[in-house]
Scaffold this active site. Structure first.
Site, mmCIF file in Angstrom:
data_model
loop_
_atom_site.group_PDB
_atom_site.id
_atom_site.type_symbol
_atom_site.label_atom_id
_atom_site.label_comp_id
_atom_site.label_asym_id
_atom_site.label_seq_id
_atom_site.Cartn_x
_atom_site.Cartn_y
_atom_site.Cartn_z
ATOM 1 N N ASP A 68 0.828 -1.203 0.000
ATOM 2 C CA ASP A 68 0.000 0.000 0.000
ATOM 3 C C ASP A 68 0.861 1.251 0.000
ATOM 4 O OD1 ASP A 68 -2.109 1.760 0.163
ATOM 5 O OD2 ASP A 68 -2.467 1.449 2.301
ATOM 6 N N ASP A 103 -1.964 6.194 -6.153
ATOM 7 C CA ASP A 103 -2.356 5.283 -5.083
ATOM 8 C C ASP A 103 -2.502 3.863 -5.597
ATOM 9 O OD1 ASP A 103 -3.097 4.614 -2.449
ATOM 10 O OD2 ASP A 103 -5.213 4.703 -2.982
#
Length: 457
Positions: A134, A339
């Site tokens: 992440d 992201d």
């Protein structure tokens, strides 16, 4: 034992000014086809990366695959959490009522929204741990022994990490710089215990209410071989992980830009990954900066006013079917977050409306279909079209002219245009993982750049 990496054919790519992805089918096969191409890297710190669901997943095939509507519902939770965090509405510290510790809190995004995992070795001897990756998180963590399942921790595919069996494990001392870096309040640095032995504590609370806490620790992190390891890697040794549902991962590998992240703990100051076109293929994660040949490169922007976690880029234009859309450059003024965890790219309303209109015009030969989620508003019935669907090309043009022509798998998702409006002209956009598929996406923190190399996986 860390998986041995088998190299396939070397894909030699020249240095075009445009990063143009090869066309791949939008359908996923029922078998794992591995890596489509080899990776030409200067760094051997290379890990296979797979979708958490599907044929290449390291988790049991019996694991329930969420529906598109469920994935998009979780995606909305993540996006809302990012927006809240960057708006400064998240809390920096939180009080725990069960002891006298004041624990720094990282308000993250929902772990259930993360789709890609890697397997690393932790401790000495190394124990396999399969972790979500992440770019929107800084603190890495794993579930550790003394974490009863299922009352305190969720069931995972790998054995729980046992600190007592690692000769290189140590808790991070209270009052150390590493402990202070967990929170902005130096008086709330996560210390607990008494006397000389006061260990650093951590807690991460995600946007959907799930949370984890335990002892902030250090141990050896092994990548693909003992020659590529991070000694004294700092991570959270979790003794409670709540509300993670049926997740089978051992924890999370934080690739954000903050001080606790993996990248900040290494000398490389760069990493890259390639997300495969579907769950039937494998991608990769690397540490270190590959040669920039073949990459379309744009500046990376950091915003000190919202913290160091997120990596920003600036969009300048969108091109559909070879035609540049009439979008004022001011529409992209707020910038966009890169992201890995957000699924669908969010655009300012003016930009999204222009893209939607152009896309609908090019797709007018296909019947429309009701969307599976409120996020989408442009969907088609492609049931009888097979792989012959003529999807118009879409390119994102970033600052300094870096042009990224998306793979077809990055344009349409389950028959829907895989973009959405962020609902606010003044708000920043988000470049989601669907649009990043098949590109090696380079985060060169030291060089202040983001790069896109097409056809990398």
């Amino acid at each position: 034992m860390i998986p041995v990496l088998y190299l396939l054919l070397l894909l030699c790519i020249s240095s075009p000014p445009i990063a143009q992805a090869s066309t791949t089918s939008t359908k996923s096969k029922n078998v794992c086809s591995g890596h489509r191409v080899d990776v030409a890297l200067s760094s051997a710190a290379w890990l296979p990366l797979n979708h958490r669901h599907g044929p290449c997943s390291p988790f049991p095939s019996s694991e329930k695959i969420p529906s598109t509507s469920d994935v998009l519902r979780r995606d909305r939770l993540r996006v809302n959490s990012i927006w809240r965090g960057l708006s400064g509405r998240s809390s920096a510290v939180a009080k725990r009522g069960d002891d006298d510790a004041t624990v720094p809190t990282t308000l993250g995004t929902s772990l259930n929204t993360l789709e890609y995992v890697v397997t690393v070795g932790l401790g000495t001897p190394a124990v396999n741990q399969t972790l979500h990756v992440d770019t929107g998180s800084d603190v890495s963590w794993v579930q550790c022994r003394r974490c009863p399942v299922p009352t305190a921790c969720h069931r995972q595919n790998d054995p729980l990490f046992d600190p007592a069996k690692s000769s290189t494990y140590s808790p991070v001392p209270c009052g150390s710089a590493a402990c202070r870096n967990l929170g902005s309040d130096l008086d709330a640095n996560g210390c607990s215990g008494s006397g000389r032995r006061r260990d650093c504590k951590f807690v991460v609370t995600y946007g959907d209410g799930s949370n984890t806490n335990g002892t902030y620790s250090a141990d050896k992190l092994t990548l693909n071989s003992a020659a590529h390891a991070v000694d004294g890697f700092r991570f959270g040794c979790s003794h409670a992980a709540q509300q993670f549902g049926a997740d089978r991962a051992a924890g999370l590998l934080g690739l954000g830009g903050g001080k606790p992240s993996l990248v900040s703990q290494t000398k490389e100051e760069a990493f890259s990954y390639c997300l495969p076109p579907s769950a039937s293929y494998s991608g990769f994660l690397t540490l270190g900066a590959p040669p920039r040949s073949g990459f379309a490169v744009t500046p990376m922007y950091r915003r000190s006013d919202v913290g160091d976690t997120y990596y920003f880029v600036h969009l300048q234009a969108i091109v559909v079917a070879g035609r540049r859309l009439r979008i004022p450059t001011t529409a992209f003024a707020a910038g966009a977050v890169m992201d890995s965890g957000t699924v669908v790219t969010r655009l300012p309303p003016a930009a999204y409306r222009a893209l939607r209109a152009a896309f609908r015009k090019e797709m007018r030969a296909y019947p429309r279909a009701p969307p599976p989620s409120q996020i989408f508003d442009t969907c088609y019935n492609l049931t009888n079209s097979g792989d012959d669907v003529k999807v118009p090309s879409v390119a994102l043009v970033f600052d300094r002219g870096a042009t990224v022509e998306l793979d077809r798998s990055g344009i349409i998702l389950n028959g829907c245009l895989a973009f959405a409006s962020n609902g606010d002209e003044a708000s920043f956009g988000i470049i989601g993982n669907v649009q990043q598929r098949t590109f090696e996406v380079l985060y060169d923190i030291g060089g202040g750049a983001v790069g896109f190399r097409p056809g990398a996986c």
